[in-house]
Design an enzyme around this catalytic site. Structure first.
Site, short mmCIF file in Angstrom:
data_model
loop_
_atom_site.label_atom_id
_atom_site.label_comp_id
_atom_site.label_asym_id
_atom_site.label_seq_id
_atom_site.Cartn_x
_atom_site.Cartn_y
_atom_site.Cartn_z
N ASP A 39 42.25 36.40 27.98
CA ASP A 39 41.24 35.46 28.46
C ASP A 39 39.83 35.94 28.11
OD1 ASP A 39 41.72 37.61 30.23
OD2 ASP A 39 40.55 36.62 31.80
N GLU A 40 38.90 35.00 28.08
CA GLU A 40 37.47 35.27 28.06
C GLU A 40 37.10 36.38 27.07
OE1 GLU A 40 36.14 34.05 32.53
OE2 GLU A 40 37.10 36.02 32.37
N TYR A 66 43.03 30.49 43.60
CA TYR A 66 42.16 31.66 43.42
C TYR A 66 41.75 32.14 44.82
CZ TYR A 66 41.79 32.34 38.44
OH TYR A 66 42.07 32.69 37.15
N TRP A 78 45.14 28.94 34.10
CA TRP A 78 44.19 29.24 35.18
C TRP A 78 42.99 28.31 35.17
CZ3 TRP A 78 39.13 31.45 34.79
CH2 TRP A 78 38.73 31.81 33.50
N ASP A 123 40.56 46.45 32.74
CA ASP A 123 39.53 45.43 32.55
C ASP A 123 38.25 46.13 32.08
OD1 ASP A 123 37.91 42.98 32.84
OD2 ASP A 123 39.60 42.26 34.02
N HIS A 125 37.76 41.86 27.81
CA HIS A 125 37.95 42.55 29.10
C HIS A 125 38.47 43.98 28.86
CE1 HIS A 125 37.10 39.40 32.04
NE2 HIS A 125 37.73 38.54 31.26
N ARG A 138 38.38 45.87 39.57
CA ARG A 138 37.03 45.63 40.09
C ARG A 138 36.85 46.48 41.35
NH1 ARG A 138 38.38 41.04 37.27
NH2 ARG A 138 36.99 40.83 35.47
N TRP A 169 41.28 38.28 42.65
CA TRP A 169 40.26 39.04 41.90
C TRP A 169 39.36 39.72 42.91
CZ3 TRP A 169 41.63 39.33 37.04
CH2 TRP A 169 42.34 38.27 36.46
N THR A 170 38.91 40.94 42.60
CA THR A 170 38.29 41.73 43.67
C THR A 170 36.84 42.16 43.41
OG1 THR A 170 39.29 43.75 42.77
CG2 THR A 170 40.54 42.58 44.49
N GLU A 171 36.10 41.38 42.61
CA GLU A 171 34.69 41.73 42.43
C GLU A 171 33.98 41.90 43.79
OE1 GLU A 171 36.24 39.43 40.63
OE2 GLU A 171 35.38 39.23 38.62
N ASP A 230 40.14 34.59 45.68
CA ASP A 230 38.80 35.17 45.82
C ASP A 230 37.79 34.09 46.19
OD1 ASP A 230 39.17 34.07 43.26
OD2 ASP A 230 37.78 35.47 42.30
C1 ACM Z 1 40.68 34.67 34.74
O1 ACM Z 1 40.41 34.29 35.90
N1 ACM Z 1 39.73 35.11 33.92
C2 ACM Z 1 42.03 34.63 34.24
#
Ligand code: ACM
Length: 617
Positions: free
Chosen positions: A334-335, A427, A401, A197, A271, A168, A477-479, A429
């Site tokens: 994930d996702e 987390y 997670w 990602d 992702h 990110r 996470w670095t968004e 972030d």
């Molecule tokens: C995640 O935070 N999508 C693993």
């Protein structure tokens, strides 16, 4: 020669509390600490004896001491005639001692005339990290001191992880090494490197050059939130970067020298927009135009489970495994939205041919095929907890997670688990307080106490199942984290709390002792090393309203050497205001109120957020 040790990189004068603190100020708190009277004086004449001069831990210590200005180097004790040996004024680092030692454990004895560390491999390294924390500068005497004591120590968990998302926002090799330095100092041993990602591909793969030619750069980035409100604005600025294989090898070696294993993450089947943008033939609809994702969130375009996709992923993973020698390869998982698969005739047919229930079954089939390849290469697979959906691959380790539910389910199926729940304060972030003065984050709240109090072993598991909890990790996470300074701000001091969650026996943990007794000195040390961090608000200060006619305000700085300033007139306090030095008593007339506001400012000028106590009668 006289002042040679005053150059010691991180040493500060011995804090007052260290004389009283049961843990001698050490983070993470050790298994056992016995304080003794007196101190060892580290002088230019001190001899460092070693019995394994070529070991990584010894090389690290020799290098540390050299940088600190100690010119004596290390002496191989086996090269010194037995009759000539004197341990007086020496530090002995021994890996060839007799007897057992718990995994990664060490014994450290500090006596007035000599110091001994017994430990093997990482155990010796961790003994050295503890010793380094105990070195204190003296004022003008020309030597450093180390308080006497006996420490026996080993970690609670074998997996002690810290993650960094370099997709990110991209962070260069120098910064990644700096991050690894911090992890090593606090006895973390696993760096989870999130390398691919939707928004970018950050690792050179020789066989597929378009992954970095196209996939490493996005044309612009969603601003996402403006003053905290979601927006559709973009920054109109290209962002990218990647690591060459030579750079990856350099980081792997750097981490290994500090007993840190890197778990690389290559995300699939979701992702994966950066991959799909580079090689659209791996999508379910190659006729569509694709670009490296410019939005935050999750792309609906994912990898199609074709033979071509598996061939390319196996080739990619093969190169990844050549670069990363550790046991684990993380495949994300994930996702993964199922929209593209639902529209695909190919996927429908595959579900029928394989006798799968639905698209969740297809995801399970996807992950299962990848696991087979990873296992065939002698490695093990980790995935986020979505890999449980549709059936868990036979040997997979689950990274939990979305709370602990996935981790509990996996452990009950006798699978290994790493706990990293956002709900447990892991987390990083998420914001560090609910104040509007905190910098922009993705949301969520993970204050220091929450991270500290997390326990990775759910009580609902049986003793046998609990053995599957390999350890714990926090994620960065670095968004909304675009700079190294902000990564450090979000990391520190929470990473120190994580280290205690991962290392310290539960019975030895105390948030008050950690945050008030030991942390202030560590934050001052981190400041002298040039790290950024969030300055915790003064002890005793929090946003609150109290009612009555008499109040006393009693505050203590959270960083050694920091000052507290306050106002009682509604103005934001700053360094030009009154300095708080002693408890203040207030009397509030009936029907009136006083707004007491405080800020803490450190020696380097770092500032806490402002806290306000409204006292009303
Ligand atoms: C995640 O935070 N999508 C693993």
């Amino acid at each position: 020669m006289k002042n040679i040790l005053l150059a010691l990189l991180i040493a500060l004068p011995a804090p007052l509390f260290a004389q009283n603190d049961a843990n001698m100020g050490i983070i993470p708190a050790p298994v056992s600490v016995k304080k003794e009277k007196g101190e060892f004086k580290l002088t230019p004449e001190t001899i460092i004896f070693v019995d394994s001069p070529d070991s990584k831990a010894v090389r690290f210590f020799a290098d540390y001491m050299k940088k600190a200005g100690f010119v004596g180097g290390v002496t191989d004790i086996n090269q010194v005639d037995k009759k000539q040996r004197s341990l007086k004024n020496s530090i002995m680092l021994s890996q060839n001692f007799k007897g057992d030692m718990p995994a990664e454990g060490y014994d450290l004895q500090i006596m007035p005339d000599h110091i001994t560390i017994n430990g093997r491999y990482s155990g010796m390294f961790y003994g050295i990290q503890t010793l380094i924390q105990l070195i204190h500068k003296t004022g003008s005497s020309g030597y450093a001191t180390i308080p006497c004591g006996v420490i026996k120590d080993h970690p609670r968990f074998g997996y002690r992880g810290m993650h960094l998302d370099v997709v990110r926002h991209f962070f260069d090799v120098d910064f990644v090494k700096r991050y690894i330095d911090l992890m090593a100092a606090y006895k973390l041993n696993t760096f989870h490197w999130h390398l691919t990602d939707d928004q970018g591909w950050r690792i050179e793969i020789k066989k597929y050059p378009k992954l970095t030619e196209i996939g490493s750069m996005r044309a612009q980035t969603k601003i996402g939130k403006v003053h905290g409100v979601d927006s559709d604005l973009f920054d109109n600025t290209a962002h990218g970067g990647y690591y060459t294989q030579a750079q990856i090898a350099e980081v792997v070696a750097y981490a290994s020298d500090r007993f840190i294993t890197i778990v690389p993450e290559i995300e699939m089947p979701g992702h994966s927009m950066a991959l799909v943008a580079s090689y659209p033939e791996l999508s379910c609809d190659p006729t569509k135009p694709y670009k490296v994702f410019e939005n935050w969130g999750v792309s609906k375009d994912v990898l199609c489970p074709t033979d071509a996709t598996f061939k390319m992923l196996n080739d990619i993973l093969f190169e990844v495994m050549e670069l990363f020698p550790g046991k684990y390869i993380h495949i994300g998982g994930d996702e993964c939205p199922k929209d593209a698969w639902k529209k695909s005739d190919y996927c429908r047919q595959l579900i029928a041919d394989q006798g799968l229930r639905d698209e969740n079954g297809l995801q399970s089939y996807f992950i299962g095929r990848i696991e087979k390849f990873i296992n065939s290469q002698g490695r093990s697979m980790i995935g986020w907890d979505e890999i449980l959906e549709g059936g868990l691959a036979p040997n997979a380790t689950v990274m939990s997670w979305r709370g602990e539910t996935g981790g509990i389910a996996a452990a009950q199926l006798n699978h290994d688990v790493i706990m990293t729940p956002g709900s447990g304060g892991l987390y990083f972030d998420h914001t560090q307080s609910k104040s509007t003065q905190e910098p922009l984050t993705i949301g969520g709240n993970a204050p220091l106490w929450k991270t500290y109090n997390y326990d990775p072993v759910p009580a609902t598991l049986t003793k046998e199942q609990q053995v599957h909890i390999l350890g714990v990790q926090a994620n960065m996470w670095t968004e909304y984290i675009a700079t190294p300074a902000k990564v450090e701000y979000m990391l520190l001091p929470r990473m120190l709390a994580l280290s205690e969650v991962a290392w310290t026996p539960k019975v030895n943990k105390s948030f008050t002792n950690f945050s008030e007794g030991r942390l202030p000195h560590h934050l001052a040390m981190l400041e002298t090393q040039g790290y950024n961090y969030r300055v915790p608000t003064p002890i005793g200060a929090k946003d609150t309203t109290v009612t009555g006619d008499k109040f006393s305000v009693d505050l203590t700085p959270t960083v050694e050497g920091a000052k507290i300033y306050y106002t009682i007139d509604g103005y934001t306090p700053r360094e030009t205001d009154l300095q708080y030095t002693t408890p203040i008593k207030f009397t509030i007339p009936a029907g009136k109120h006083i707004d007491f506001q405080a800020i803490e400012i450190t020696p380097a000028g770092k500032r806490s957020i402002v806290t306000a106590i409204k006292m009303q009668n």
